[in-house]
Design an enzyme around this catalytic site. Structure first.
Site, short mmCIF file in Angstrom:
data_model
loop_
_atom_site.label_atom_id
_atom_site.label_comp_id
_atom_site.label_asym_id
_atom_site.label_seq_id
_atom_site.Cartn_x
_atom_site.Cartn_y
_atom_site.Cartn_z
N TYR A 109 -3.49 -3.24 -8.39
CA TYR A 109 -2.93 -2.19 -7.54
C TYR A 109 -3.05 -2.62 -6.09
O TYR A 109 -2.92 -3.79 -5.78
CB TYR A 109 -3.59 -0.83 -7.83
CG TYR A 109 -2.66 0.28 -7.42
CD1 TYR A 109 -1.40 0.39 -8.01
CD2 TYR A 109 -2.98 1.17 -6.42
CE1 TYR A 109 -0.49 1.36 -7.62
CE2 TYR A 109 -2.09 2.15 -6.03
CZ TYR A 109 -0.85 2.24 -6.63
OH TYR A 109 0.04 3.19 -6.23
N ARG A 117 10.58 4.82 -1.94
CA ARG A 117 9.59 4.72 -0.86
C ARG A 117 8.31 4.11 -1.42
O ARG A 117 7.31 4.76 -1.58
CB ARG A 117 9.32 6.11 -0.27
CG ARG A 117 8.57 6.09 1.06
CD ARG A 117 7.91 7.41 1.33
NE ARG A 117 6.92 7.78 0.34
CZ ARG A 117 5.69 7.30 0.29
NH1 ARG A 117 5.27 6.43 1.17
NH2 ARG A 117 4.85 7.70 -0.66
N LYS A 129 -0.31 2.01 -11.70
CA LYS A 129 -0.99 3.30 -11.76
C LYS A 129 -1.53 3.58 -13.16
O LYS A 129 -2.66 4.06 -13.33
CB LYS A 129 -0.03 4.42 -11.35
CG LYS A 129 0.29 4.48 -9.87
CD LYS A 129 -0.77 5.26 -9.10
CE LYS A 129 -0.38 5.43 -7.65
NZ LYS A 129 -1.34 6.21 -6.88
N GLU A 160 5.88 9.60 -8.36
CA GLU A 160 5.30 8.53 -7.57
C GLU A 160 6.34 7.85 -6.69
O GLU A 160 7.38 7.38 -7.18
CB GLU A 160 4.65 7.49 -8.50
CG GLU A 160 3.80 6.48 -7.80
CD GLU A 160 2.49 7.09 -7.31
OE1 GLU A 160 2.02 6.66 -6.24
OE2 GLU A 160 1.94 7.97 -7.99
N ASP A 161 6.07 7.80 -5.40
CA ASP A 161 6.86 7.01 -4.44
C ASP A 161 8.35 7.35 -4.41
O ASP A 161 9.20 6.47 -4.27
CB ASP A 161 6.67 5.51 -4.71
CG ASP A 161 5.29 5.04 -4.22
OD1 ASP A 161 4.54 5.87 -3.68
OD2 ASP A 161 4.98 3.86 -4.37
N ASP A 202 1.44 12.31 -6.71
CA ASP A 202 0.23 11.65 -6.24
C ASP A 202 0.27 11.37 -4.75
O ASP A 202 -0.75 11.43 -4.06
CB ASP A 202 0.01 10.35 -7.01
CG ASP A 202 -1.36 9.75 -6.74
OD1 ASP A 202 -2.34 10.51 -6.73
OD2 ASP A 202 -1.44 8.53 -6.51
N ASP A 203 1.46 11.04 -4.21
CA ASP A 203 1.57 10.75 -2.78
C ASP A 203 1.27 11.99 -1.93
O ASP A 203 0.73 11.86 -0.83
CB ASP A 203 2.98 10.24 -2.46
CG ASP A 203 3.38 9.07 -3.32
OD1 ASP A 203 2.69 8.05 -3.26
OD2 ASP A 203 4.36 9.19 -4.09
N ASN A 229 -1.01 1.61 3.34
CA ASN A 229 -1.14 0.35 2.63
C ASN A 229 0.25 -0.19 2.30
O ASN A 229 1.23 0.56 2.38
CB ASN A 229 -2.01 0.49 1.37
CG ASN A 229 -1.54 1.60 0.45
OD1 ASN A 229 -0.37 1.71 0.14
ND2 ASN A 229 -2.47 2.44 0.00
N ASN A 258 -8.97 5.54 -1.53
CA ASN A 258 -8.01 5.08 -2.53
C ASN A 258 -7.73 6.18 -3.54
O ASN A 258 -8.66 6.79 -4.08
CB ASN A 258 -8.59 3.84 -3.24
CG ASN A 258 -7.55 3.09 -4.05
OD1 ASN A 258 -6.83 3.68 -4.85
ND2 ASN A 258 -7.47 1.78 -3.83
#
Length: 539
Positions: free
Chosen positions: A96, A149, A167, A238-239, A261-262, A401, A445
């Site tokens: 990750y 993203r 993930k 996610e993203d 999660d973001d 990150n 994290n």
């Protein structure tokens, strides 16, 4: 990612869920038609791990080390997860952040093993057929992205599949979710990245990214069909790009078991770090003021959860919102700004117009700054010195990150504040010796929280995941930070303890589900013991 229906002979060796390589005993080889298909030696698990570590150590570049682990993931999952569990500090940065950023950027060029589900816009109307092709009888957790993203790297299209895969590796390694019951998914609606479109090896759709009804209908169809086959599945978004991320969470959060999660996982981790920082600073949580560099998913997600936590302690919501301010690409978000996105509007306060982040720091005088905009070195020495002038113990969270996008590194933060910074980061940094002290900075994290959140929700067969679960997770994580951790500048526990952390968070989240009538099964008498027993362990 296959459920192996034929489990005899060479096909057993070809199934990553069942293959044990040289760890098969002589009796197992005889019983399963494996004699002659393996060398004579029988290896212990420790010997297998030593062999993999020797292979990894032949390489210097993290991407090459990742490729060694990726090959293992595709052939012997038990050994792969044994590596991750026993060598978490070494392997997590490879599977990750930060290495996963490079993995995604080069995904089309290193693609070797089919894994997960790709749902293409060209297959709209036939998603049920795609899901029927998935071999898993049961799926507990889906991580889904559209690649728009990815971390701080932007639109990577189908190359973003590296994120769901990574993930879900952490779901198993950190929280013991059975790898055979996980499914990484990429919704491929094209990409606006010209490098992808010009790359002859690009694995995704070669078209500009679809928006509007086409996008919404494809995602809705996927969620409907996934839940039709696996009614209790947890779906983690996610993203996704900012607009779609907020829209999808708003559309589904009160209807199905899901979270982003973001927005929510990042928020829980950051809030836990804030609780730890408050313990060190001696100032009350209600006295903290935060300035965010960024105003997207992560920034407003963290701000919203901080507000929820303040409200939970008795502060009126409007007053709580004044404790958070946002700084975006146009400057400080103020009440004078027009055309603000819905997620920014609650934080558009009556503040002076500031066009630089340093000006905003001087105007607001925050106790903490939180970087989530992927603006490298934005927390420069001037900004850090100003934070140190305002606060005895300034909170400095450089959470973007991969490492190349971090707002500052640990050494800069400590030196510019004369060792007084309460620092956390999105990527790992080495220990630092400053002002006669030895600091061990730790990542804020998401892997501290989302695996445990998912574990608790899956264990309790929860119907949905309200805000209270994320507050519960943040408080549980903060409670696991020891005085010894704080003394060395660590606002989080060691990642080597992440399975214990995930078990504790999972048990707390499950307890919340039982206490609030959200669980679909009966509460065990000893939740922690039952959750620990539920967790998959590589043998």
């Amino acid at each position: 990612m296959t459920e192996c229906k034929t489990t005899h002979g060479v096909k057993k060796l070809g199934c990553p869920h069942l293959n044990r390589g040289l760890a098969f005993t002589k009796e197992e080889r005889a019983a399963n038609g494996l004699e002659g298909l393996l060398p004579a030696a029988v290896s212990t698990g420790d010997e297998q791990v030593a062999r993999v570590k020797e292979m990894m150590n032949r390489f210097e570049r993290p991407l090459d080390k990742f490729l060694v682990l990726d090959s293992l993931h595709a052939t012997d999952e038990n050994l792969y997860f044994k590596m991750l569990v026993e060598h978490t500090d070494e392997c997590m940065p490879l599977v990750y952040t930060p290495t996963v950023g490079e993995v995604c950027q080069k995904f089309s060029h290193i693609y070797r093993y089919p894994r997960g589900l790709f749902v293409s816009l060209e297959q709209k109307g036939r998603v049920a057929e795609l899901i029927a092709n998935c071999p898993q009888k049961d799926v507990d957790v889906i991580v889904v992205t559209d690649g728009q993203r990815i971390l701080g790297l932007g639109d990577l299209g189908a190359n973003g599949m590296g994120i769901p895969v990574g993930k879900l590796s952490l779901y198993t390694a950190c929280a013991g979710i059975n790898p055979a019951k996980t499914l990484p998914v990429t919704i491929d609606v094209g990409t606006n990245n010209p490098e992808n479109l010009a790359d002859p090896l690009y694995i995704g759709l070669r078209r500009e990214r679809a928006t509007g009804a086409d996008f919404d209908e494809l995602v809705d169809e996927f969620i409907t069909e996934a839940r039709r086959r696996w009614p209790n599945v947890l779906i983690q978004f996610e993203d996704f790009g900012n607009h779609n991320a907020f829209a999808l969470l708003e559309r589904y959060r009160d209807k199905i078991l899901c979270f982003n999660d973001d927005i929510q996982g990042t928020a829980a981790v950051a809030l836990a770090g804030v609780y730890s920082a408050v313990r060190v600073s001696g100032r009350k949580f209600s006295e903290q003021r935060f300035l965010f560099l960024g105003a997207g998913e992560a920034a407003t997600g963290i701000a919203d959860l901080i507000v929820d936590a303040l409200v939970d302690e008795g502060m009126p919501r409007e007053e709580a919102r004044k404790h958070c301010a946002l700084f975006d690409s146009k400057g400080l978000v103020t009440a004078n700004r027009t055309g603000l996105a819905a997620n920014k509007q609650p934080y558009a306060h009556d503040l002076p117009d500031c066009t630089t982040f340093l000006e905003a720091v001087k105007a607001i005088r925050p106790t903490g700054i939180v970087g989530v905009a992927a603006q490298p070195k934005a927390f420069n020495e001037e900004v850090l010195a100003e934070m140190a002038a305002i606060n005895e113990r300034p909170i400095i969270f450089a959470l973007s990150n991969p490492t190349s996008r971090a707002e500052c590194d640990a050494e800069t933060a400590y030196r510019a504040t004369e060792g007084r910074a309460l620092f956390a980061s999105g990527s790992p940094f080495a220990p630092v010796d400053v002002c006669g002290r030895h600091f061990v900075p730790r990542q804020g994290n998401n892997s501290y929280v989302f695996p445990g959140l998912g574990l608790g929700a899956v264990f309790a067969n929860a119907r949905m995941m309200p805000t209270g679960m994320f507050l519960t997770a943040a408080r549980e994580l903060a409670a696991l930070v020891s005085e010894e951790d704080l003394a060395q500048g660590s606002l989080y526990p060691s990642l080597s303890e992440v399975r214990h952390v995930s078990m504790k968070i999972g048990a707390a989240v499950a307890a919340y589900a039982y206490e609030h009538g959200l669980a679909g099964n009966e509460r065990p008498s000893d939740i922690e013991a039952a959750v620990a027993d539920f967790m998959y362990r590589p043998e």
